[in-house]
Every structure is written in structure tokens, then in C-alpha cells.
Scaffold this motif. Structure first.
Motif, PDB file in Angstrom:
ATOM      1  N   TRP A 198       3.690  -0.577  -4.257  1.00 42.34           N
ATOM      2  CA  TRP A 198       3.085   0.539  -3.538  1.00 42.34           C
ATOM      3  C   TRP A 198       4.080   1.643  -3.194  1.00 42.34           C
ATOM      4  N   ASN A 199       5.189   1.287  -2.562  1.00 42.47           N
ATOM      5  CA  ASN A 199       6.090   2.298  -2.005  1.00 42.47           C
ATOM      6  C   ASN A 199       6.662   3.289  -3.020  1.00 42.47           C
ATOM      7  N   PRO A 200       7.034   2.868  -4.219  1.00 43.54           N
ATOM      8  CA  PRO A 200       7.597   3.840  -5.164  1.00 43.54           C
ATOM      9  C   PRO A 200       6.550   4.664  -5.913  1.00 43.54           C
ATOM     10  N   THR A 201       5.261   4.395  -5.646  1.00 42.03           N
ATOM     11  CA  THR A 201       4.222   5.031  -6.460  1.00 42.03           C
ATOM     12  C   THR A 201       3.371   6.016  -5.668  1.00 42.03           C
TER      13      THR A 201
ATOM     14  N   SER B  55      -7.536  -7.051  -5.709  1.00 42.18           N
ATOM     15  CA  SER B  55      -6.456  -6.358  -5.001  1.00 42.18           C
ATOM     16  C   SER B  55      -5.650  -5.500  -5.962  1.00 42.18           C
ATOM     17  N   LEU B  56      -5.384  -6.006  -7.169  1.00 47.11           N
ATOM     18  CA  LEU B  56      -4.681  -5.196  -8.178  1.00 47.11           C
ATOM     19  C   LEU B  56      -5.517  -3.986  -8.577  1.00 47.11           C
ATOM     20  N   TRP B  57      -6.797  -4.228  -8.812  1.00 55.41           N
ATOM     21  CA  TRP B  57      -7.680  -3.155  -9.290  1.00 55.41           C
ATOM     22  C   TRP B  57      -7.782  -2.039  -8.256  1.00 55.41           C
ATOM     23  N   ALA B  58      -8.007  -2.388  -6.990  1.00 61.45           N
ATOM     24  CA  ALA B  58      -8.185  -1.370  -5.960  1.00 61.45           C
ATOM     25  C   ALA B  58      -6.903  -0.569  -5.752  1.00 61.45           C
ATOM     26  N   ILE B  59      -5.756  -1.227  -5.776  1.00 61.51           N
ATOM     27  CA  ILE B  59      -4.483  -0.512  -5.638  1.00 61.51           C
ATOM     28  C   ILE B  59      -4.322   0.498  -6.768  1.00 61.51           C
ATOM     29  N   ALA B  60      -4.692   0.096  -7.972  1.00 64.71           N
ATOM     30  CA  ALA B  60      -4.535   0.977  -9.128  1.00 64.71           C
ATOM     31  C   ALA B  60      -5.433   2.211  -9.061  1.00 64.71           C
ATOM     32  N   GLN B  61      -6.486   2.156  -8.249  1.00 62.33           N
ATOM     33  CA  GLN B  61      -7.425   3.284  -8.167  1.00 62.33           C
ATOM     34  C   GLN B  61      -7.008   4.356  -7.163  1.00 62.33           C
ATOM     35  N   THR B  62      -5.908   4.147  -6.432  1.00 58.94           N
ATOM     36  CA  THR B  62      -5.612   5.016  -5.296  1.00 58.94           C
ATOM     37  C   THR B  62      -4.916   6.316  -5.657  1.00 58.94           C
ATOM     38  N   ASN B  63      -4.278   6.405  -6.812  1.00 55.48           N
ATOM     39  CA  ASN B  63      -3.751   7.695  -7.268  1.00 55.48           C
ATOM     40  C   ASN B  63      -3.459   7.640  -8.756  1.00 55.48           C
ATOM     41  N   GLY B  64      -3.141   8.798  -9.336  1.00 58.90           N
ATOM     42  CA  GLY B  64      -2.929   8.870 -10.774  1.00 58.90           C
ATOM     43  C   GLY B  64      -1.722   8.087 -11.243  1.00 58.90           C
ATOM     44  N   THR B  65      -0.659   8.091 -10.463  1.00 59.10           N
ATOM     45  CA  THR B  65       0.547   7.349 -10.833  1.00 59.10           C
ATOM     46  C   THR B  65       0.257   5.863 -10.930  1.00 59.10           C
ATOM     47  N   ARG B  66      -0.437   5.330  -9.929  1.00 62.54           N
ATOM     48  CA  ARG B  66      -0.751   3.898  -9.948  1.00 62.54           C
ATOM     49  C   ARG B  66      -1.755   3.572 -11.052  1.00 62.54           C
ATOM     50  N   ARG B  67      -2.689   4.467 -11.298  1.00 61.99           N
ATOM     51  CA  ARG B  67      -3.665   4.215 -12.361  1.00 61.99           C
ATOM     52  C   ARG B  67      -2.968   4.128 -13.715  1.00 61.99           C
TER      53      ARG B  67
ATOM     54  N   ARG C 124      -3.592   4.452   7.083  1.00 61.85           N
ATOM     55  CA  ARG C 124      -3.935   5.438   6.060  1.00 61.85           C
ATOM     56  C   ARG C 124      -3.852   4.834   4.666  1.00 61.85           C
ATOM     57  N   GLU C 125      -2.814   4.045   4.437  1.00 56.89           N
ATOM     58  CA  GLU C 125      -2.643   3.435   3.126  1.00 56.89           C
ATOM     59  C   GLU C 125      -3.728   2.392   2.852  1.00 56.89           C
ATOM     60  N   MET C 126      -4.016   1.549   3.851  1.00 53.88           N
ATOM     61  CA  MET C 126      -5.051   0.544   3.677  1.00 53.88           C
ATOM     62  C   MET C 126      -6.420   1.187   3.458  1.00 53.88           C
ATOM     63  N   SER C 127      -6.625   2.349   4.081  1.00 54.83           N
ATOM     64  CA  SER C 127      -7.901   3.054   3.913  1.00 54.83           C
ATOM     65  C   SER C 127      -8.123   3.475   2.461  1.00 54.83           C
ATOM     66  N   GLN C 128      -7.066   3.836   1.787  1.00 47.72           N
ATOM     67  CA  GLN C 128      -7.191   4.224   0.381  1.00 47.72           C
ATOM     68  C   GLN C 128      -7.695   3.052  -0.455  1.00 47.72           C
ATOM     69  N   ILE C 129      -7.151   1.864  -0.191  1.00 46.63           N
ATOM     70  CA  ILE C 129      -7.571   0.675  -0.930  1.00 46.63           C
ATOM     71  C   ILE C 129      -9.001   0.295  -0.558  1.00 46.63           C
ATOM     72  N   THR C 130      -9.317   0.370   0.734  1.00 51.90           N
ATOM     73  CA  THR C 130     -10.670   0.063   1.187  1.00 51.90           C
ATOM     74  C   THR C 130     -11.683   1.005   0.551  1.00 51.90           C
ATOM     75  N   ARG C 131     -11.372   2.299   0.516  1.00 51.93           N
ATOM     76  CA  ARG C 131     -12.303   3.272  -0.062  1.00 51.93           C
ATOM     77  C   ARG C 131     -12.560   2.992  -1.535  1.00 51.93           C
TER      78      ARG C 131
END
Length: 315
Positions: free
Chosen positions: A89-92, A232-244, A298-305
């Protein structure tokens, strides 16, 4: 969502408290104590993993050192490392990079996450042939309805939407009572971890992974663990373009390493598990809101959304 047993920045004999347990971290051990439930099942499961040597080349369950049943105190090895979640998460994201976080050895890290699939398959198969007669995945049906009621009481989802979620997926989970339901959905009963999330894995300096927190271990359907990690992997990947771009194919790689086709994510039982997982993240974030920093919320909200957007698309 739980924190790590230890990290390189933690001081000797530091006390860590979460809503379910208190942990004391020393230079070599982590002691967990709780009044909420017995830690004996977790101790027994860690001992079983050690006895059977359930590990792969780079993925290991945390090592049990001692369990004091009278004091309900569990002692495990302290892992000097970082949460796998924070490593990804942190570097992305922009502010993480501004703070100097870098994702070094990215291909190795992604390979290790993929290897988690092989470890999880080995873990599940180690108990699949030694269960009590009649074991099934029935835990999920009751847990799903309890989750719905808890969310209803907290008013986290509008009632109209919640009722549609309850009807659509509750109707499917009734079928767990059918003897062939798990097998027809590519699943089987076994002893599962019970909270198999990216948050519950540490990565050390050699990029080995260590699986933590077997406190919810139980007998149920294997895809509960598989879908939990996948979601958990899928939702994290959806939070921004870099992670996707970086993590977008990681959920599928994990499924293949486990030994199932990525298409299993579209089967009814797996989708029910995904809904349960995303609802759990929503409820967990709300429960932890006052314990997390503004930035963590704020970060957890991105994954929840990301997860709830998927849930709403299903109804």
C-alpha cells in the motif's frame, strides 16, 4: 482487521491493544491474552501446522512457543518485518511516495503473494481427510445473517439495499444444507484459517511471508479462506491506477496457484463469500473508526468503497 505480531520499528516489551486482545511484544516473542474467548483452538492449530510442517519455500505459519491455558495466554515467535498490506500500500500512492516509501524487489514480492495460494492449498488439504463425518460449510449461512443484522442495527447501508442483499445471497446460502453444494461449487470442507486477509501476513527482510492470527480457525468450506484473501487483494487493486496496473492480475495469479480457475470467482458460492467479505470490511472499518487515525480511516474507506461498489452492482 488486525495488526502484525511485530515490526522492525517496534520497541522491546511494547504493549499492543485491539478490541479483541492485548499483545505484549518483546525482542523475540509476542504474547497474546484475551478475556473474550479461549485461545486454545488457535494454539492447537499452530501446533498442528508445526507438527505437519505446513509451509512452502517462502510462506510459513507463525511459530508457536507456548500456550498457558489457565491464563489464556498464547506466545508465538516475534517476526521482525512489516505488514504485507503496508508493503503493497504505502509505495503505491502519492503521499506514501512523498514520505519515501519504495516497493523494492516488486516481482519477488508479487511472486511471494502468488505463493500464498500454494501454501493455502497445502494447509487446507492437510485436514480435508480427517474431519468429523458430516462436516460442511454451514457456518457461512448463520454468519451472513448475523452480519446483515449487525449492519442493520448500525444503519451502515440503506434498508432497501440491505434487504436486496439479504434476499439474493441469503437465498443462495440456504443451499449449503444440500450435501453436494460445496462440491458442485468447486469447494470442500476442511479446517480453515478463518480470517485469511492480506492484513494478517507479515513480510520479513528476506521477503519470506508469515501467516498470523489463527484465532478464528474453524471447520468450514475452503473457499471462505480463498475468497477472503482474493477479495482483499482485489479491493486494494481497485483503489488507484498505480495499484490497478501493479496488482490487477494478482488475485487471478493467487487463484491459479491455489489450483482453481479464476472463473471460480463467478460461481454463486464464491460470490456469496465475496459479499460477506466486503460487508465485513465495511462493518470492521466502522467498528475501528475511533481507533484508527484520520489517514488510516481514509485509506480503509477507499478499500471499503471498492468492495461495496461491487456488492451494489450485484443487486
Amino acid at each position: 482487521m488486525t495488526g502484525p505480531l511485530g515490526s522492525s520499528s517496534q520497541e522491546t516489551a511494547k504493549i499492543r491493544v485491539n478490541p479483541r486482545s492485548t499483545g505484549i511484544i518483546s525482542s523475540t516473542t509476542y504474547e497474546k491474552h484475551t478475556k473474550h474467548s479461549s485461545l486454545k483452538p488457535e494454539a492447537q492449530e499452530l501446533a498442528r501446522c508445526q507438527k505437519l510442517g505446513i509451509h512452502t519455500e517462502h510462506v510459513f505459519p507463525v511459530r508457536l512457543i507456548d500456550f498457558n491455558e489457565q491464563e489464556n495466554r498464547l506466545t508465538t515467535e516475534r517476526i521482525s518485518g512489516n505488514e504485507l498490506f503496508l508493503t503493497l500500500w504505502n509505495p503505491t500512492y502519492f503521499f506514501g511516495r512523498l514520505r519515501g516509501h519504495k516497493l523494492s524487489g516488486v516481482e519477488t514480492i508479487l511472486d511471494r503473494v502468488t505463493e500464498v495460494g500454494r501454501w493455502l492449498r497445502k494447509y487446507h488439504e492437510s485436514s480435508a481427510n480427517s474431519l468429523p463425518e458430516g462436516s460442511d460449510g454451514g457456518w457461512m449461512e448463520a454468519a451472513f445473517h448475523r452480519k446483515i443484522e449487525d449492519i442493520r442495527k448500525s444503519r451502515l447501508i440503506p434498508e432497501a439495499k440491505l434487504a436486496r442483499i439479504e434476499y439474493k445471497f441469503g437465498t443462495e446460502l440456504i443451499k449449503l444444507k444440500q450435501p453436494d453444494f460445496l462440491s458442485s461449487n468447486g469447494a470442500f470442507p476442511c479446517r480453515i484459517h478463518g480470517d485469511f486477509l492480506v492484513y494478517n501476513i507479515l513480510i520479513d527482510s528476506q521477503k519470506n511471508l508469515h501467516v498470523l492470527d489463527f484465532g478464528d480457525t474453524r471447520i468450514s468450506g475452503n473457499l471462505e479462506d480463498v475468497s477472503r484473501f482474493y477479495s482483499s487483494l482485489w479491493a486494494i487493486a481497485q483503489t488507484n491506477g498505480t495499484r490497478r496496473k501493479l496488482l490487477g492480475d494478482l488475485p487471478q495469479r493467487f487463484l491459479k496457484a491455489y489450483g482453481v480457475s479464476p472463473e471460480i470467482a463467478d460461481t454463486p458460492y464464491f460470490r456469496c463469500n465475496l459479499v460477506y467479505n466486503f460487508l465485513t470490511h465495511l462493518e470492521g472499518q466502522n467498528y475501528m473508526r475511533d481507533l484508527l487515525s484520520w489517514n488510516s480511516n481514509r485509506e480503509m474507506s477507499q478499500i471499503t468503497r471498492a468492495g461495496m461498489k461491487w456488492v451494489y452492482q450485484q443487486i
